[in-house]
Write a protein that holds these residues in place. Structure first.
Motif, PDB file in Angstrom:
ATOM      1  N   LEU A 158       0.845  -1.190   0.000  1.00 22.70           N
ATOM      2  CA  LEU A 158       0.000   0.000   0.000  1.00 22.70           C
ATOM      3  C   LEU A 158       0.880   1.240   0.000  1.00 22.70           C
ATOM      4  CD1 LEU A 158      -2.789  -1.056   2.477  1.00 22.70           C
ATOM      5  CD2 LEU A 158      -2.939  -0.822   0.015  1.00 22.70           C
ATOM      6  N   ALA A 159       0.579   2.165  -0.904  1.00 25.99           N
ATOM      7  CA  ALA A 159       1.334   3.411  -1.050  1.00 25.99           C
ATOM      8  C   ALA A 159       2.810   3.138  -1.306  1.00 25.99           C
ATOM      9  CB  ALA A 159       1.179   4.305   0.173  1.00 25.99           C
ATOM     10  N   ASP A 160       3.125   1.927  -1.745  1.00 27.81           N
ATOM     11  CA  ASP A 160       4.483   1.539  -2.111  1.00 27.81           C
ATOM     12  C   ASP A 160       5.465   1.638  -0.947  1.00 27.81           C
ATOM     13  OD1 ASP A 160       6.004   0.348  -3.953  1.00 27.81           O
ATOM     14  OD2 ASP A 160       6.743   2.176  -4.891  1.00 27.81           O
ATOM     15  N   TRP A 161       4.982   1.509   0.282  1.00 28.45           N
ATOM     16  CA  TRP A 161       5.881   1.425   1.423  1.00 28.45           C
ATOM     17  C   TRP A 161       6.408   0.009   1.513  1.00 28.45           C
ATOM     18  CZ3 TRP A 161       7.741   5.068   4.695  1.00 28.45           C
ATOM     19  CH2 TRP A 161       7.163   6.345   4.602  1.00 28.45           C
ATOM     20  N   THR A 162       7.699  -0.116   1.715  1.00 29.74           N
ATOM     21  CA  THR A 162       8.287  -1.441   1.759  1.00 29.74           C
ATOM     22  C   THR A 162       7.849  -2.175   3.024  1.00 29.74           C
ATOM     23  OG1 THR A 162      10.176  -0.227   0.970  1.00 29.74           O
ATOM     24  CG2 THR A 162      10.461  -2.587   1.263  1.00 29.74           C
ATOM     25  N   ALA A 163       7.563  -3.461   2.889  1.00 30.57           N
ATOM     26  CA  ALA A 163       7.316  -4.277   4.076  1.00 30.57           C
ATOM     27  C   ALA A 163       8.650  -4.423   4.787  1.00 30.57           C
ATOM     28  CB  ALA A 163       6.770  -5.621   3.666  1.00 30.57           C
ATOM     29  N   PRO A 164       8.728  -4.471   6.087  1.00 31.20           N
ATOM     30  CA  PRO A 164       7.637  -4.507   7.068  1.00 31.20           C
ATOM     31  C   PRO A 164       7.184  -3.141   7.565  1.00 31.20           C
ATOM     32  CG  PRO A 164       9.719  -4.898   8.141  1.00 31.20           C
ATOM     33  CD  PRO A 164      10.026  -4.674   6.704  1.00 31.20           C
ATOM     34  N   PHE A 165       7.565  -2.046   6.889  1.00 33.26           N
ATOM     35  CA  PHE A 165       7.203  -0.737   7.428  1.00 33.26           C
ATOM     36  C   PHE A 165       5.797  -0.321   7.014  1.00 33.26           C
ATOM     37  CE2 PHE A 165      11.802  -0.889   6.871  1.00 33.26           C
ATOM     38  CZ  PHE A 165      12.142  -0.845   8.210  1.00 33.26           C
ATOM     39  N   GLY A 166       5.438  -0.624   5.789  1.00 31.87           N
ATOM     40  CA  GLY A 166       4.097  -0.282   5.340  1.00 31.87           C
ATOM     41  C   GLY A 166       3.159  -1.459   5.531  1.00 31.87           C
ATOM     42  N   ILE A 167       1.905  -1.213   5.198  1.00 27.29           N
ATOM     43  CA  ILE A 167       0.910  -2.282   5.287  1.00 27.29           C
ATOM     44  C   ILE A 167       0.900  -3.025   3.954  1.00 27.29           C
ATOM     45  CG2 ILE A 167      -1.553  -2.735   5.443  1.00 27.29           C
ATOM     46  CD1 ILE A 167      -1.699  -0.300   7.306  1.00 27.29           C
ATOM     47  N   VAL A 168       0.826  -4.338   4.013  1.00 29.56           N
ATOM     48  CA  VAL A 168       0.760  -5.102   2.770  1.00 29.56           C
ATOM     49  C   VAL A 168      -0.567  -5.853   2.692  1.00 29.56           C
ATOM     50  CG1 VAL A 168       3.220  -5.453   2.428  1.00 29.56           C
ATOM     51  CG2 VAL A 168       1.961  -7.008   3.896  1.00 29.56           C
ATOM     52  N   LEU A 169      -1.017  -6.056   1.463  1.00 31.41           N
ATOM     53  CA  LEU A 169      -2.101  -7.000   1.225  1.00 31.41           C
ATOM     54  C   LEU A 169      -1.466  -8.213   0.564  1.00 31.41           C
ATOM     55  CD1 LEU A 169      -4.958  -4.774  -0.226  1.00 31.41           C
ATOM     56  CD2 LEU A 169      -4.544  -5.422   2.126  1.00 31.41           C
ATOM     57  N   VAL A 170      -1.860  -9.404   0.975  1.00 30.32           N
ATOM     58  CA  VAL A 170      -1.278 -10.607   0.406  1.00 30.32           C
ATOM     59  C   VAL A 170      -2.390 -11.466  -0.172  1.00 30.32           C
ATOM     60  CG1 VAL A 170       0.177 -12.590   0.825  1.00 30.32           C
ATOM     61  CG2 VAL A 170       0.474 -10.540   2.188  1.00 30.32           C
ATOM     62  N   ALA A 171      -2.279 -11.763  -1.459  1.00 24.78           N
ATOM     63  CA  ALA A 171      -3.218 -12.697  -2.072  1.00 24.78           C
ATOM     64  C   ALA A 171      -2.480 -14.005  -2.272  1.00 24.78           C
ATOM     65  CB  ALA A 171      -3.722 -12.157  -3.399  1.00 24.78           C
TER      66      ALA A 171
END
Lengths: 553, 114
Positions: free
Chosen positions: A69-82
């Protein structure tokens, strides 16, 4: 997955949000356009879920797709995982949602304002909870789905719904606080909220902090067990589900499965790393699930009121999945997922059918209801839910259809051949027995005994469900009541029920590919490295490595 | 300071739990609010207690992480305050509706035997 295609992952969250919000601006009288928007949105979610499913199933592409989301790198941003699991759950949600919406068109959607918007927000919360890879974001999506479920439960108002709603809201508010406490524990100890990052960092946790983390995980587990309807946290469930409007109860059937999903997701992510670390105690799931099945199996016999029976069958279904996950071998989890899909569809259909057969008795209850609550509630004449229902004199096609689908749904939920319920239960039982034969009597003798007990219990719960549903079926379809002829199925209602039943039948006809998919899913869940690597990618960070922070884009 | 905060959270949480278990809807809603406060304070405390330090990293190179407050719990608690505030408002509406429908403020909608 590059370019525009990667944004498909967020569609199941964005579409219902935008469509639901846009419909708030439309006047309540513009029903046709609202109908089109909401059905279109739910079908679009289903389409994107199918696309995601095809992507993870494709051997050439990775098994888990990550959306930053908003291209923030994990683990700092929130991710959606399909991945295999979440794509499957989103698909089931969308299909159940489409069926519920279709069913509501004939009458339920007219009984109060903003039904379509609330329904879509509920779908958004469900899809988000399935897709998110962040613990706190999970809590937020839980609140989204709960907030709209509060509104939907009270839809069409009435004393019974408000009374049930009071309990439901209080229980769920407390459960949400439990999630927060658990999340805070996890963050305080590991310094991360990203599920994949959490799984990695658990290995580095100092030994003296492990009990604290387990306590936090247990608090969180209690909350998810309450959502999943595990005994003894489920006394609100039958009352709430039977009080809710039928299409709402149908989509509520998957809400218990959200709790199950989260437990499965976190348990697999956290147990499989670092070998001995057993975080979400599997034995608790096993024993809790067994107690839940016992409660549900007796519950179905305790009432002759079909919506309540459906509530108890929901408990049995969710208890079965919990216990089977707790017993934990790969083959059983595959069968449990197959069972979960089939039984959720079946439960949705059962709640819709229950609405059909209990119209007569609710005719009296509706007479006590008050006038409209909202100023833009234009359907005051329909406030009496049952005004204008055609009363059919003879045995019309509608009644035959209801009785026929009732039979199919019974067979499905009880687990009789040839519908998918049987295949699922057979898979579960044979998996449990295989696991016992493979390991033989082990030091974990207590769990083994429980697994044997579970085998018997699954069969017995099928029997009591069969008894309850047959008894009610005889009551409804064969005994001649004064008001027995109130069953006149409308086209949209028939379409919704048929859709769910046909999906369940399709699940049996194409059992081969379906079980192939769930097999691959349970193999994938057993190896969380795929998930972790997909989320964290190449980012290598030591805890507290601030220099790394500065270099990130 | 840690001890004081811990005792404070404990007392508020205990009062909240006691009130949630009471039979009147008004007691339940106050109990829920108190419990929410306790949980929010707990979330803030997970960032470790620090006085007079900024949560933001400025232009200057970072030498000591301990000189900064953890911004994440502050963001989390803001979210959770907003959510629980709106949920309390919703519960309040429900409480009034239940009072109107049933004529009593008992959580079960009917007076139990005394």
């Amino acid at each position: 997955m590059n370019g525009l295609a990667q944004h498909v992952i967020i569609l199941p969250v964005l579409l219902p949000l935008i469509a639901g919000a846009a419909m708030l601006l439309l006047d309540e009288r513009r029903r046709t356009i609202k109908t089109r928007i909401s059905i279109g949105a739910s079908l679009a979610i289903a389409a994107s879920a199918v696309w995601l499913l095809a992507q993870v199933e494709d051997p050439l592409t990775p098994q888990a797709f990550v959306y930053h989301l908003a291209d923030w790198t994990a683990p700092f941003g929130i991710v959606l995982v399909a991945d295999r699991l979440s794509a499957l759950m989103v698909l089931v949600t969308a299909l159940l949602g489409a069926a519920g919406l279709t069913y509501s068109l004939s009458r339920w959607a007219l009984l109060g304002p903003r039904f379509h918007s609330l329904y879509l927000f509920l779908l958004m919360g469900l899809c988000g909870a399935f897709l998110t890879g962040d613990l706190f974001n999970l809590y937020v999506f839980f609140e989204v789905l709960l907030a709209s479920s509060y509104g939907l439960l009270l839809h069409a108002s009435g004393k019974r719904r408000v009374k049930a709603g009071l309990h439901y809201v209080a229980v769920n508010l407390v459960a949400s606080l439990f999630i927060l406490i658990g999340v805070a524990f996890v963050y305080a100890l590991t310094g991360t909220l990203n599920m994949a990052d959490l799984a990695v960092r658990l290995g580095d946790l100092p030994v003296e902090q492990v009990p604290l983390l387990k306590a936090g995980a247990a608090v969180m587990g209690v909350a998810f067990l309450a959502k999943a309807g595990a005994w003894p946290l489920n006394f609100w469930l039958p009352t709430t589900y039977s009080a809710a409007a039928a299409p709402v109860a149908a989509i509520f059937a998957i809400m218990t499965k959200v709790g199950v999903y989260v437990l499965l997701r976190l348990a697999t992510l956290m147990t499989a790393t670092e070998g001995s670390f057993e975080l979400f105690g599997a034995s608790w799931l096993l024993y809790g699930g067994i107690a839940t099945i016992v409660f549900g199996a007796f519950g179905v016999l305790s009432t002759r009121h079909l919506p309540r029976i459906a509530g108890y069958v929901t408990i049995v279904s969710s208890g079965t999945v919990l216990a089977v996950i707790g017993s934990g071998s790969e083959a059983v989890i595959s069968a449990a997922l197959y069972y979960l899909v089939g039984s959720t569809l079946g439960l949705g259909a059962l709640f819709l059918l229950a609405d059909q057969v209990t119209r007569g008795e609710r005719l009296e209850a509706a007479a006590q209801d008050v006038g409209p609550v909202f100023s833009d509630d234009y359907e005051t004449s329909l406030r009496n839910e049952f005004e204008g229902i055609e009363l059919a004199e003879e045995l019309p096609a509608g009644t035959a259809l209801i009785a026929g689908t009732y039979l199919l749904v019974t067979v499905l939920l009880v687990g009789l051949p040839p519908i998918s319920g049987f295949i699922a239960k057979f898979g579960i039982l044979s998996g449990l027995l295989d696991a016992w034969i493979d390991t033989g009597p082990t030091p974990m003798a207590g769990t083994q005994t429980a697994a044997w007990f579970l085998v018997g219990l699954i069969i017995v719960s099928g029997l009591t469900t069969l008894l309850a549903l047959i008894r009610t079926g005889i009551d409804v379809f064969w005994v001649r009541h004064e008001q027995a002829s109130t069953m006149a199925l409308r086209p949209s209602e028939a379409a919704a029920v048929l859709m769910l039943v046909l999906l369940a039948v399709g699940l049996s006809v194409f059992a081969g590919p379906a079980i192939g998919y769930t097999d691959a899913t349970s193999a994938y869940l057993a190896d969380p490295d795929v998930y972790i690597r997909a989320v964290l990618g190449g980012v290598e960070l030591n805890p507290g490595d601030v220099a790394g922070l500065k270099e990130l884009p | 300071m840690e001890l004081l905060l811990a005792i404070g959270i404990g007392v508020v949480a205990a009062a909240g739990i006691y009130l949630i278990l009471r039979p009147r809807t008004f007691q339940v809603i106050i109990g829920l609010s108190l419990l929410t406060y306790a949980v929010n304070l707990f979330i803030v405390s997970t960032g470790r207690l620090k006085l007079g330090v900024a949560p933001l990293v400025g232009e200057a190179p970072v030498t000591d992480v301990a000189a900064y407050a953890d911004p994440v719990p502050q963001a989390l608690v803001l979210t959770s305050i907003v959510i629980s505030f709106s949920m309390t408002a919703l519960f309040l509406v429900l409480l009034l509706a239940a009072r109107g429908f049933t004529g009593t403020d008992h959580v079960d909608g009917e007076e139990g035997e005394r």
